[in-house]
Design a protein around this motif. Structure first.
Motif, short mmCIF file in Angstrom:
data_model
loop_
_atom_site.label_atom_id
_atom_site.label_comp_id
_atom_site.label_asym_id
_atom_site.label_seq_id
_atom_site.Cartn_x
_atom_site.Cartn_y
_atom_site.Cartn_z
N THR A 166 0.35 -1.44 -0.15
CA THR A 166 0.39 -0.30 0.08
C THR A 166 0.76 0.91 0.25
O THR A 166 1.97 1.35 0.27
N GLU A 167 0.53 2.42 -0.83
CA GLU A 167 0.93 3.40 -0.31
C GLU A 167 0.06 4.34 0.14
O GLU A 167 -0.79 5.49 -0.86
N PRO A 168 -0.42 4.47 1.15
CA PRO A 168 -0.70 5.70 2.22
C PRO A 168 -0.65 7.03 1.61
O PRO A 168 -0.09 7.26 2.00
N GLN A 169 -1.81 7.41 1.49
CA GLN A 169 -2.21 8.98 1.36
C GLN A 169 -3.07 9.78 1.83
O GLN A 169 -4.61 8.94 2.22
N THR A 170 -3.60 11.17 1.89
CA THR A 170 -4.73 11.45 2.19
C THR A 170 -5.88 11.85 1.26
O THR A 170 -5.00 12.27 0.45
N LEU A 171 -6.52 11.27 1.67
CA LEU A 171 -7.29 11.14 -0.09
C LEU A 171 -9.18 12.12 0.65
O LEU A 171 -9.62 11.85 1.99
N ASP A 172 -10.15 12.19 -0.28
CA ASP A 172 -11.22 13.30 -0.63
C ASP A 172 -12.32 11.60 -0.83
O ASP A 172 -12.70 11.91 -1.82
N LEU A 173 -12.73 11.06 0.31
CA LEU A 173 -13.62 10.84 0.12
C LEU A 173 -14.35 11.05 -0.16
O LEU A 173 -15.58 10.42 -1.26
N ASN A 174 -15.14 12.44 -0.65
CA ASN A 174 -16.50 13.06 -0.83
C ASN A 174 -16.15 12.77 -2.41
O ASN A 174 -17.43 12.33 -3.41
N ALA A 175 -14.87 13.32 -3.10
CA ALA A 175 -14.81 13.96 -4.05
C ALA A 175 -14.35 11.83 -4.79
O ALA A 175 -15.13 11.89 -6.26
N LEU A 176 -14.00 10.99 -4.51
CA LEU A 176 -13.93 10.11 -4.60
C LEU A 176 -15.19 9.27 -4.93
O LEU A 176 -15.72 8.51 -6.55
N VAL A 197 -21.35 13.23 5.01
CA VAL A 197 -20.53 14.70 6.06
C VAL A 197 -19.31 15.31 4.71
O VAL A 197 -18.70 14.50 3.75
N GLU A 198 -19.26 16.22 5.05
CA GLU A 198 -17.94 17.10 3.81
C GLU A 198 -16.74 16.72 4.40
O GLU A 198 -16.35 17.34 5.50
N LYS A 199 -16.27 16.88 3.68
CA LYS A 199 -14.57 17.45 3.99
C LYS A 199 -14.43 15.71 4.89
O LYS A 199 -14.09 16.04 5.73
N CYS A 200 -14.64 15.08 3.99
CA CYS A 200 -14.34 13.25 4.61
C CYS A 200 -13.08 12.63 4.05
O CYS A 200 -13.30 12.18 3.04
N PHE A 201 -11.53 13.05 4.91
CA PHE A 201 -10.44 12.81 4.70
C PHE A 201 -10.57 11.40 4.76
O PHE A 201 -10.15 11.70 6.27
N ALA A 202 -9.68 10.25 4.50
CA ALA A 202 -8.84 9.16 4.79
C ALA A 202 -7.48 9.46 4.60
O ALA A 202 -6.98 9.28 3.75
N TYR A 203 -7.11 8.38 5.01
CA TYR A 203 -5.79 7.86 5.15
C TYR A 203 -5.26 6.42 4.54
O TYR A 203 -5.50 5.07 5.27
N ALA A 204 -5.37 6.06 3.49
CA ALA A 204 -5.00 5.18 2.91
C ALA A 204 -4.77 4.94 1.54
O ALA A 204 -4.43 6.73 0.90
N ASP A 205 -4.51 3.97 0.54
CA ASP A 205 -4.09 3.89 -0.90
C ASP A 205 -5.69 4.22 -1.76
O ASP A 205 -6.12 3.46 -1.37
N ILE A 206 -5.09 5.36 -2.26
CA ILE A 206 -6.17 5.79 -2.92
C ILE A 206 -6.83 4.22 -4.40
O ILE A 206 -8.37 4.32 -4.16
N ASN A 207 -5.99 3.85 -4.88
CA ASN A 207 -6.24 2.90 -5.64
C ASN A 207 -7.05 1.85 -5.31
O ASN A 207 -7.86 1.76 -5.88
N GLN A 208 -6.64 1.58 -4.65
CA GLN A 208 -6.57 0.24 -3.72
C GLN A 208 -8.51 0.71 -3.22
O GLN A 208 -9.71 0.39 -3.40
N CYS A 254 -12.45 -6.30 -2.51
CA CYS A 254 -12.51 -5.38 -1.32
C CYS A 254 -12.37 -5.53 0.53
O CYS A 254 -11.16 -4.71 1.46
N LYS A 255 -12.09 -7.28 1.19
CA LYS A 255 -11.80 -6.99 1.79
C LYS A 255 -10.24 -7.06 2.55
O LYS A 255 -9.83 -6.86 3.53
N GLU A 256 -9.49 -8.22 1.25
CA GLU A 256 -8.38 -7.49 1.51
C GLU A 256 -7.80 -7.00 1.40
O GLU A 256 -6.75 -6.15 2.06
N TYR A 257 -8.39 -5.60 0.89
CA TYR A 257 -7.70 -3.89 0.37
C TYR A 257 -7.86 -2.96 1.48
O TYR A 257 -7.04 -2.13 2.56
#
Length: 679
Positions: free
Chosen positions: A520-530, A554-565, A642-645
């Motif tokens: 994994t290459e975790p980074q900050t990602l915007d789940l709203n946009a995704l 919710v607005e501005k919902c940010f996560a720290y994970a691999d965006i492609n996965q 899904c479960k694995e990633y």
């Protein structure tokens, strides 16, 4: 206590007057009186005669012999119903009448086979006017005519003629009053005493052996548990032998009288030592701290019994003793059972011992309540039952000692394992590697099976939509289609193209994971946009199937994970919900924060929720591809990926069923950095 001939005032004229009075009462009151008439005893075996006598309760304890004889003539005496008369704990005096016809020139004895009756008044006379009176009891010393040991043995006059003799026996005590009586010839008396003494000597020997053996163990291994047990054996044995069985006479008549004045002192001490032994044996403070207070309350009751007994209140002390005996047996038995089920396996003999006491207490209690007959067996039951209880507790201590030795042996064995030779270690390594090799072979076989299945998927599930698309393009090349017809056909095949794209995406990711470890290459990602990006793709498909999509985020919902996965996870979750939602229904999507995580949840109704197996969907192997409500085809890899990633990104992936809804959700770490890197 004294003996006298023709006294108080039993002279010849007095006896004759009593007989005349009795005769007149019988003649003139035949209807009003219902005298209990029993035949005189003619067989003189060493057996209890309770059923062969009559008795009368003197509630005032002040009636004279003359008044008792009048009551006898009036038929107020009752016949005994049990072999051993049981009068309970009462302040009344009881008069017992015994009639017998002795054999000429044979010495007979009348035995009151109980050591602790306070008042035993003996009146004997025959039809010739001879009489004999003896006042005795456990508080008095022996006199001529009665021999006091652990019972009262009255020597009956030898008869030169065979005639009926009568005995009136007055008994009273401030304790439980049980009166075992025997009328026997000299030879039968000797035989009966030998048989009874042989039984008692057995359990007396067992008690002394237990006492000395466990005292020796205490001095040998210095385990205080054995000291508490030894003190319990000593105090309980003293109570059983000195008071219950009456062997205090062996230490002199003064000691016998003293022990009968304060009978329950040793019992109260045995309560203290039994509780302290049980606390040590069961390690109560550590294993069952909730029982400690109950033990202290019971010990306080034992202290009350000690004070009451020292104060000389025998009747009250007897009632407390009965209650305390039942309470202690119940408490220590229950704590033993709980300790056993909590892993204290050495308590098995302990539980059995107190269960045996429970049976003994139950039988004795029923006997005292006159539910069961009082017999020689019930008279011996308390000392025999207590002896067996102490013996089983000794077995429990032995089992405990065995466990301690086994533990020490186990420690020695573990130390021995640490110094095993290098050859043994190599053998263990070879065995381990053999197991690992077998596991690897099984994994390769499973991988090969997966590979074969993937080729089947590619051959069938991808080739069919592509053939359809090639046919459309061929028709277009031949200019066999108008622009409108081509547009319609492409629109109809858009869903198949999307399916091909999603399937290829899943296959490529899966193949990559199979060839190399998942990274994994975790980074900050915007789940709203995704989410918005993916909804642009699926909105036309949802509209075509007439499915509403309700999004709560919710607005501005940010996560720290691999965006492609995570993009692949969201695509598969939305695609799965779209496929299996019936036409005209609604899909609900929820995106929110939960503590330090971001939670995504999608819920959709299904046609038949009973056919959904969440465990199978999350299994280790590729599942069979399933068709959606309108024959949308899946490959069987989506939820597994899904479960694995999600788990690779330090998250949690779940599938739950709620009514007719299938709820698929995940949680991944949220980001503290509010800058989005979604491209």
């Amino acid at each position: 206590m004294f003996f006298k001939q023709s006294s108080y005032p039993l002279n010849s004229a007095y006896i004759k007057a009593c007989f005349k009075l009795s005769l007149l009462c019988i003649v003139f009151f035949p209807i009003a009186t219902h005298a209990t008439v029993l035949p005189p005893i003619t067989k003189f075996d060493y057996l209890s005669i309770g059923k062969k006598v009559t008795f009368f309760e003197d509630k005032t304890a002040k009636l004279t012999l003359t008044q008792i004889q009048l009551a006898d003539a009036q038929g107020k005496f009752e016949s005994g119903k049990q072999s051993i008369l049981n009068f309970g704990n009462t302040k009344s005096a009881f008069w017992i009448k015994v009639k017998y016809v002795p054999t000429k020139y044979v010495q007979n004895y009348f035995t009151v086979d109980a050591p602790n009756i306070e008042n035993v008044d003996f009146y004997w006379f025959n039809s010739l006017g001879d009489s004999k009176t003896i006042y005795t009891g456990c508080f008095l010393k022996s006199v001529e005519g009665v021999h006091i040991t652990n019972n009262f043995v009255f020597t009956l006059p030898v008869q030169e003629v065979s005639q009926e003799n009568t005995i009136y026996l007055r008994v009273k005590t401030n304790n439980i009053l049980m009166v075992p009586m025997k009328l026997s010839a000299v030879d039968k008396t000797m035989q009966g005493r030998i048989y009874k003494d042989s039984i008692e000597f057995v359990y007396i020997g067992i008690l002394f052996a237990l006492l000395l053996f466990n005292l020796f163990l205490f001095f040998s291994i210095r385990d205080v548990t054995y000291l508490h047990y030894t003190l319990y054996v000593f105090t309980l044995s003293a109570y059983l032998l000195l008071y219950i069985r009456g062997y205090s006479y062996l230490f002199g008549e003064d000691f016998r009288i003293l022990s009968n004045h304060y009978p329950h002192v040793f019992l109260s001490l045995s309560v203290f030592f039994s509780l302290s032994f049980c606390m040590k044996f069961l390690t109560l403070r550590k294993l069952l701290p909730g029982f400690v207070k109950l033990y202290y309350v019971t010990a306080f009751a034992g202290l009350i019994l000690l004070v009451v007994s020292l104060a000389g209140y025998k009747s009250i002390g007897s009632q407390i003793a009965q209650f305390l005996t039942i309470s202690v047996a119940l408490l220590v038995w229950a704590s033993g059972i709980v300790a056993y089920f909590k892993g204290h396996k050495t308590a098995k003999y302990y539980v059995l011992a107190w269960a045996f006491i429970w049976v003994t207490v139950a039988i004795v209690t029923l006997t005292l309540a006159n539910v069961l007959d009082s017999t020689e067996f019930t008279m011996q039951l308390i000392p025999i039952g207590s002896t067996l209880e102490l013996l089983l507790l000794s077995f429990a201590l032995g089992d405990r000692y065995k466990v301690i030795m086994q533990t020490e042996q186990s420690v020695r064995d573990e130390n021995l394992m640490l110094v095993r030779t290098q050859n043994q270690r190599l053998e263990e390594n070879v065995t381990l590697r053999t197991v690992q090799l077998s596991k690897t072979i099984k994994e390769l076989e499973a991988s090969n099976a997966i590979k074969n299945k993937l080729f089947s998927i590619i051959a069938h599930d991808l080739r069919s939509p592509l053939n359809s698309l090639i046919s459309i393009l061929s028709l277009n090349d031949m200019e066999a289609l108008t622009i409108d017809e081509l547009r319609v056909m492409l629109k109809d095949n858009k869903q198949s193209i999307e399916t091909i794209y999603n399937t290829l995406n899943n296959l490529l990711y899966w193949a990559k994971d199979q060839m190399t470890a998942v990274t994994t290459e975790p980074q900050t990602l915007d789940l709203n946009a995704l989410l918005a990006e993916l909804m642009l793709i699926y909105q036309p498909l949802l509209e075509k199937k007439e499915i509403d999509c309700d999004i709560d985020q919710v607005e501005k919902c940010f996560a720290y994970a691999d965006i492609n996965q995570i993009r692949l996870v969201l695509r598969n979750m939305i695609d799965n919900a779209f496929k299996f939602t019936p036409r005209g229904e609604k899909i609900t999507i929820n995106l929110r924060y939960e503590d330090d995580a971001v939670a995504f949840e999608i819920a959709n109704p299904v046609t038949d929720v009973s056919k959904v197996n969440a465990n199978q969907l999350l299994g280790l192997n590729i599942t069979e591809g399933t068709y959606g409500t309108e024959n949308e085809k899946g490959v069987g890899l989506g939820l597994k990926l899904c479960k694995e990633y999600v788990e690779t990104n330090k998250g949690i992936f779940q599938i739950n069923l709620q009514g007719d809804l299938v709820i698929v959700s995940f949680k991944i770490p949220k980001s503290e950095n509010l800058t989005s890197f979604v491209s």
